[in-house]
Write a protein that holds these residues in place. Structure first.
Motif, PDB file in Angstrom:
ATOM      1  N   TRP A 256       0.875  -1.171   0.000  1.00 28.91           N
ATOM      2  CA  TRP A 256       0.000   0.000   0.000  1.00 28.91           C
ATOM      3  C   TRP A 256       0.916   1.228   0.000  1.00 28.91           C
ATOM      4  O   TRP A 256       1.551   1.508   1.003  1.00 28.91           O
ATOM      5  CB  TRP A 256      -0.880  -0.030   1.236  1.00 28.91           C
ATOM      6  N   ILE A 258       1.172   5.039  -0.150  1.00 32.38           N
ATOM      7  CA  ILE A 258       0.361   6.241   0.062  1.00 32.38           C
ATOM      8  C   ILE A 258       1.148   7.458  -0.417  1.00 32.38           C
ATOM      9  O   ILE A 258       2.292   7.656  -0.018  1.00 32.38           O
ATOM     10  CB  ILE A 258       0.019   6.375   1.561  1.00 32.38           C
ATOM     11  N   TYR A 259       0.547   8.259  -1.311  1.00 39.90           N
ATOM     12  CA  TYR A 259       1.266   9.460  -1.762  1.00 39.90           C
ATOM     13  C   TYR A 259       0.435  10.718  -1.600  1.00 39.90           C
ATOM     14  O   TYR A 259       0.899  11.816  -1.905  1.00 39.90           O
ATOM     15  CB  TYR A 259       1.729   9.309  -3.212  1.00 39.90           C
ATOM     16  N   LYS A 280       1.741  -8.234   3.857  1.00 41.93           N
ATOM     17  CA  LYS A 280       1.488  -6.950   3.211  1.00 41.93           C
ATOM     18  C   LYS A 280       2.307  -5.851   3.893  1.00 41.93           C
ATOM     19  O   LYS A 280       2.700  -5.991   5.047  1.00 41.93           O
ATOM     20  CB  LYS A 280      -0.007  -6.651   3.267  1.00 41.93           C
ATOM     21  N   LYS A 281       2.527  -4.778   3.164  1.00 41.53           N
ATOM     22  CA  LYS A 281       3.358  -3.695   3.681  1.00 41.53           C
ATOM     23  C   LYS A 281       2.696  -2.359   3.379  1.00 41.53           C
ATOM     24  O   LYS A 281       2.016  -2.225   2.361  1.00 41.53           O
ATOM     25  CB  LYS A 281       4.724  -3.704   3.008  1.00 41.53           C
ATOM     26  N   ILE A 282       2.942  -1.377   4.227  1.00 38.58           N
ATOM     27  CA  ILE A 282       2.415  -0.032   4.005  1.00 38.58           C
ATOM     28  C   ILE A 282       3.586   0.942   3.987  1.00 38.58           C
ATOM     29  O   ILE A 282       4.457   0.884   4.851  1.00 38.58           O
ATOM     30  CB  ILE A 282       1.429   0.379   5.117  1.00 38.58           C
ATOM     31  N   GLU A 283       3.604   1.843   3.017  1.00 40.10           N
ATOM     32  CA  GLU A 283       4.710   2.788   2.906  1.00 40.10           C
ATOM     33  C   GLU A 283       4.215   4.078   2.253  1.00 40.10           C
ATOM     34  O   GLU A 283       3.057   4.169   1.840  1.00 40.10           O
ATOM     35  CB  GLU A 283       5.826   2.161   2.060  1.00 40.10           C
ATOM     36  N   GLY A 284       5.087   5.057   2.156  1.00 37.53           N
ATOM     37  CA  GLY A 284       4.724   6.313   1.509  1.00 37.53           C
ATOM     38  C   GLY A 284       5.561   6.543   0.259  1.00 37.53           C
ATOM     39  O   GLY A 284       6.574   5.885   0.051  1.00 37.53           O
ATOM     40  N   PHE A 285       5.096   7.472  -0.581  1.00 36.07           N
ATOM     41  CA  PHE A 285       5.902   7.885  -1.736  1.00 36.07           C
ATOM     42  C   PHE A 285       5.897   9.405  -1.785  1.00 36.07           C
ATOM     43  O   PHE A 285       4.848  10.039  -1.694  1.00 36.07           O
ATOM     44  CB  PHE A 285       5.317   7.331  -3.048  1.00 36.07           C
TER      45      PHE A 285
END
Lengths: 348, 348
Positions: A256, A258-259, A280-285
């Motif tokens: 996931w 998120i930007y 699953k992984k969650i990160e930002g861009f």
């Protein structure tokens, strides 16, 4: 080269630092956050350049910023506006900066510089991109934030080894750019929309699966689409509970990314099973990070490819309105309310 | 080698599949979820081995599983229990399995096998670890889940380039193992506790900073600790809003590694700024994945190092009670209520 005046008109930020609120990128009146002023034209030093602004863009990040809800603190009295285009009219003493004088460039704001919602803007030579002569001003003014984000995020999808991805806010300018790019890159795209009339637009651009998050059958359609398409990256501009539903329905190993945060809502963290057993992984861009860490070659290639697409007509910046600085102060909020019809630009 | 009987006593799972609930790993009566039965002793095939169980462990994951809240669906009628120790008494025809006959081993359950809350357990040869002769049965019964998780997670911290980390549920068996390991590995540890009496225990094991999440000054202490220690990995067994507070207070680039869910609470997803501008990431950790993907050499090294620590006395499994199968059916819930006093084991 015309003479540079001592003062200029600019939409300057009214407050300092962070507001502590989290309302999202919507404004009623720009005059709540910025004011039109006559201020001194800044002087470039070292590696800086001064640009006579031709057209300036208005992105959600600009609205986050002037409201004090962005990742950088506001600087009161300094012009707003992260992105635009114009001509380099002066520079500091550095060779790389001096070489840019007279060139038509796309501009992004840099730390220590000043924004592009002004007749002149100060930025680093590294933050401008010389333009292809056939590139339209409208496309140039919106060259960096959206197109480069589209490019860099689909690059991420590809490097992740994914063959399919989901993008939220599919009908946005960025969504449309990613739609055409995904087709070229042979990536299957799933896009979410909130109004049925955007469906055919995205399907026409090559998006295989369009899901309307506002429809009653959304959850059923989502489960079916995720099973069929098996997308493993979620490129998310919204980060609300719908995004969380999508992530939960995606197959194991999904990321996931998120930007943006178009919704002020805070969804719950996914369940243990999602994170632990389904890996699953969650990160930002953040484009600024990408630009700062990409090699000069990767940056150059990306800017070339992006411009080629505009020159060839594959990409096009739809413009809803181009406002002067006084018009923007008065009616930018109103002009932005129909966001999906096209970009609102400022012509200082 | 004694003869293998046809039937055996076992605590078998009462329901199939998932329950759809998310109450967390607490039970009142084991008989709500398992029942003591006389069932057939399973027969090993191919690469499987049959173990005469000496001691079986009771982990939170067992309770998640029997309640239908784990990452794998329940199998009704099959013995529960993921971890234990015993002697290999039979095998399938594969050479690697046959070689294990007569050996004293630590056991972890495998897909297609049967659990260790039984007189005999069936598992893959790959899921057993031959034991050092000086390793106590109590330590052997708890050799895999906690010690290997401690080892693999601190390995993750080290590979992440972190010099400091946070662990929640610091007073758990796993927390204590990580505390001693962090000292050896020269990693600064911050541990959370919920009762003040656990502070000195963790400080004694070498944890530099102990934070009581139930104290009124928790948030102030947290901010101070994060500034001083700058931990960049959060190893989290709880995943509640306190964990979210800790993650939010951690420096840029921090990773939230969730490996358990002691709390049924669902915290909100971190803010955009946390994920995008501060480049934080959220992910899960599951020992089964680590074991399945680690090279045979890495696995062997890890099991050796872990056993060495128990044999040398650096690590020790504190045992609160060892119950027979009928005793477990009746009073396991009660025995578990004082979890931090030590492990509850089952002696079939």
């Amino acid at each position: 080269m015309p003479e540079i005046p001592t003062t200029m008109k600019a939409l300057i930020v009214k407050y300092d630092g962070y507001s502590g609120t989290s309302e999202g990128p919507a404004i009623e009146r720009l005059s709540d956050w910025c004011e039109l002023s006559e201020i001194e034209v800044p002087k470039p030093k070292g590696g800086q350049v001064l640009i006579k602004v031709g057209l300036a863009n208005v992105n959600p990040s600009d609205l986050h910023y002037i409201k004090g809800e962005y990742g950088q603190p506001r600087r009161k009295g300094v012009p707003a506006g992260f992105e635009g285009m114009g001509e380099v009219v002066a520079s500091g003493e550095d060779e790389a900066a001096r070489k840019l004088i007279g060139q038509r460039v796309a501009v992004s704001a840099s730390r220590g510089g000043s924004g592009v919602w002004a007749q002149y803007a100060l930025t680093d030579a590294r933050a401008v991109v010389p333009l292809h002569p056939k590139l339209r001003d409208e496309d140039a003014a919106a060259l960096i934030v959206n197109p480069m984000t589209a490019w860099a995020m689909l690059d991420l999808v590809k490097k992740a080894g994914a063959r399919a991805f989901v993008m939220t806010a599919g009908a946005s300018q960025l969504g449309k750019l990613m739609a055409t790019l995904s087709k070229e890159m042979e990536l299957a795209a799933v896009a979410t929309i909130r109004r049925e009339e955007h469906r055919s637009l995205l399907e026409g651009l090559g998006v295989g699966t369009v899901l309307n998050t506002e429809r009653e059958d959304f959850e059923d359609m989502l489960v079916m689409a995720m099973r069929q398409v098996q997308p493993t990256v979620l490129l998310d501009a919204v980060a609300d509970s719908r995004s969380a539903d999508i992530f939960a329905a995606m197959p194991g190993g999904a990321r996931w990314v998120i930007y943006g945060k178009l919704s002020p809502q805070s969804p719950a963290l996914p369940s243990l099973g999602q994170m632990v057993f389904m890996k699953k992984k969650i990160e930002g861009f953040w484009l600024s990070d990408w630009l700062a860490t990409a090699s000069p070659e990767a940056r150059r290639e990306a800017f070339e490819k992006v411009q080629e697409r505009f020159v060839s007509g594959a990409w096009k910046t739809d413009v809803a309105a181009a406002l002067s600085l006084p018009e923007a102060e008065e009616k930018l909020g109103e002009a932005l309310s129909g966001l999906n019809r096209g970009k609102v630009l400022i012509r200082p």
